[in-house]
Each structure stands twice: as structure tokens, then as C-alpha cells.
Design an enzyme around this catalytic site. Structure first.
Site, PDB file in Angstrom:
ATOM      1  N   VAL A   1       0.838  -1.202   0.000  1.00 24.47           N
ATOM      2  CA  VAL A   1       0.000   0.000   0.000  1.00 24.47           C
ATOM      3  C   VAL A   1       0.872   1.252   0.000  1.00 24.47           C
ATOM      4  O   VAL A   1       0.689   2.166  -0.816  1.00 24.47           O
ATOM      5  CB  VAL A   1      -0.952   0.006   1.210  1.00 24.47           C
ATOM      6  CG1 VAL A   1      -1.701   1.331   1.303  1.00 24.47           C
ATOM      7  CG2 VAL A   1      -1.937  -1.151   1.108  1.00 24.47           C
ATOM      8  N   TYR A   2       1.825   1.315   0.904  1.00 23.30           N
ATOM      9  CA  TYR A   2       2.681   2.499   1.034  1.00 23.30           C
ATOM     10  C   TYR A   2       3.482   2.744  -0.240  1.00 23.30           C
ATOM     11  O   TYR A   2       3.540   3.867  -0.754  1.00 23.30           O
ATOM     12  CB  TYR A   2       3.616   2.309   2.224  1.00 23.30           C
ATOM     13  CG  TYR A   2       4.492   3.488   2.544  1.00 23.30           C
ATOM     14  CD1 TYR A   2       3.952   4.686   3.002  1.00 23.30           C
ATOM     15  CD2 TYR A   2       5.879   3.406   2.412  1.00 23.30           C
ATOM     16  CE1 TYR A   2       4.762   5.773   3.314  1.00 23.30           C
ATOM     17  CE2 TYR A   2       6.697   4.482   2.720  1.00 23.30           C
ATOM     18  CZ  TYR A   2       6.133   5.659   3.170  1.00 23.30           C
ATOM     19  OH  TYR A   2       6.941   6.732   3.468  1.00 23.30           O
ATOM     20  N   ALA A   3       4.102   1.683  -0.773  1.00 27.18           N
ATOM     21  CA  ALA A   3       4.897   1.836  -1.982  1.00 27.18           C
ATOM     22  C   ALA A   3       4.041   2.282  -3.161  1.00 27.18           C
ATOM     23  O   ALA A   3       4.477   3.092  -3.992  1.00 27.18           O
ATOM     24  CB  ALA A   3       5.618   0.532  -2.307  1.00 27.18           C
TER      25      ALA A   3
END
Length: 246
Positions: free
Chosen positions: A154-156
Site C-alpha cells: 500500500v505504502y509503496a
């Protein structure tokens, strides 16, 4: 831009961590700074006091970067207080609970994307409209994007969007003499980094770079100051400040 004009900076996420260090660095170089923060009044007050006590000019303004109207208000405050905006450092962001993609909850997905992607777009939009010619816009990505670490899906993904927004904006501002770049830190010793990690994980990540240590907020602030000031021929780039991990 006149050489006599004082350069003014907005730093989102400026009350803590990398954002605060960047605010202190730019203030020490003579920039009046506007620190944006999401909700921690105590941390914002402490950041203002630290800069003021060192002789800098600073105000803090609370705003949700994912709300376009709030971001417009942030720029309004900078213009009213200091006369304009020359540098925007968009360091505000959130990290999701680290889980495999198969186990990720979509409420968490939406929360992180709202801040990291929608927030970046809202800040980029106002910066494109209101940063004075000769200025600089600096966003934040992550070296995790190139490392493809499990659990960071999600973050990437959000930071991939940040890099895309940044590179396109650099080209859309042709003719304005405004540089647009993104800084992609590696593991950096901040509250956000340490949250949820045990000592073994921290030690393993600190050993990854050839320099064999975690980054410090001042390492990242040094790169921000470079892009905010002397780096007038660096544009449309992602600067990976990670000690040589990748």
C-alpha cells in the site's frame, strides 16, 4: 524573481521528524517558514519555539493536506504573513500497518491513499498555481519503492503515485524556472520508522546500506536544502537519499 526578495517556504508535516528538521534547516538559512501540521498542537508549538529561539521566522498552521480547501488556506496564510511562497516541501504522509497485499484491509488502503496521494495532488496543485517563478517544489517518496519490500504494498503504491505526480508537474511548469523534484529517503531514524518495529528488524534495516547505519533526519534535510536552494539545474528527478541501499 528579484535577488532581494526573501524566499519563503511551506513545509507540510513540519512539526515532527524529517519535516521538522527540514523546517529548522531552511529557517537557519534565512527562509521564513510556515509549518503545516495535521493535529498535534504540542509538537507544532515545540517546533515553532525551537526555530524562534534559534533566530528564525516561523508560524504554524493546522491543515489536513487531503482537503484541497485546507491546502489553499495554508498557502493563503503564507502569502498573508510573508508575501508569497517560493519553496514547498511536502513531507506530510502516513504509513500503513505492514501486511501482505492478500491481507490488506481496504479501509486502510483508502486511508493511506487519501493522505499520501490525494494530499500530494492537492499540495502540488496549489504549488503549481502559487509558487513564485524561480521557486522549488519538493515531494517525498521512499526508497522502499525500488526495494519492493514485502508488506509495503500500500505504502509503496502511494509513493509510486507521488513520483508520477512530481515528474509530470516538472514538465507542466516549463518556462516558469520552478524546479520540481522528489526525495526518496531510505530507513531514517524517526518516530514513523520505529513505530511497530522490533529491535531485530531495526538492526537488520540499519545494516542494509553500505554506510551501515540508519539515516538521520538531518541527512534528509540536507538534501531538501540542496533542492530548495542551489540545485537550479536539478529538475524532474528522484533523489534517493538512502546511504547506498539501491
Amino acid at each position: 524573481m528579484s535577488t532581494e526578495q526573501t524566499r519563503v517556504a511551506i513545509i507540510t508535516g513540519g512539526s515532527r521528524g524529517i519535516g521538522r528538521e527540514a523546517a529548522q534547516r531552511l529557517a537557519a538559512q534565512g527562509f521564513p517558514v510556515v509549518i503545516n501540521y495535521a493535529g498535534n498542537d504540542a509538537e507544532a508549538t515545540a517546533a515553532v519555539e525551537a526555530i524562534t529561539s534559534a533566530g528564525g521566522r516561523v508560524i504554524a498552521h493546522r491543515a489536513d493536506v487531503s482537503e484541497p480547501e485546507a491546502v489553499a488556506g495554508l498557502f493563503d496564510v503564507a502569502e498573508q504573513e510573508y508575501g508569497g511562497v517560493d519553496v514547498v516541501v511536502h513531507s506530510a504522509g502516513v504509513l500503513n500497518a505492514l501486511k501482505p497485499i492478500a491481507d490488506t484491509d481496504f479501509d486502510e488502503f483508502d486511508r493511506v491513499h487519501r493522505v499520501n496521494v490525494r494530499g500530494t495532488f492537492a499540495v502540488a496543485q496549489q504549488a503549481a498555481r502559487r509558487v513564485r517563478d524561480g521557486g522549488a517544489i519538493i515531494t517525498f517518496s521512499t526508497s522502499v519503492l525500488g526495494l519492493s519490500l514485502p508488506g509495503y504494498g500500500v505504502y509503496a503504491a502511494t509513493k509510486g503515485a507521488v513520483e508520477a505526480i512530481t515528474m509530470i508537474l516538472a514538465r507542466e511548469l516549463r518556462g516558469r524556472d520552478v524546479t520540481v523534484n522528489t526525495v526518496a529517503p531510505g530507513p531514517t531514524a524517526t518516530e514513523l520508522f520505529f513505530d511497530g518495529k522490533d529491535e531485530q528488524t531495526v538492526a537488520r534495516m540499519a545494516a542494509q546500506p553500505p554506510l551501515e547505519r540508519l539515516g538521520r533526519p538531518d541527512d534528509i534535510a540536507e538534501a531538501v536544502a540542496f533542492l530548495a536552494g542551489p540545485a537550479r539545474w536539478v529538475n524532474g528527478q528522484t533523489l534517493r537519499v538512502n546511504g547506498g541501499i539501491a
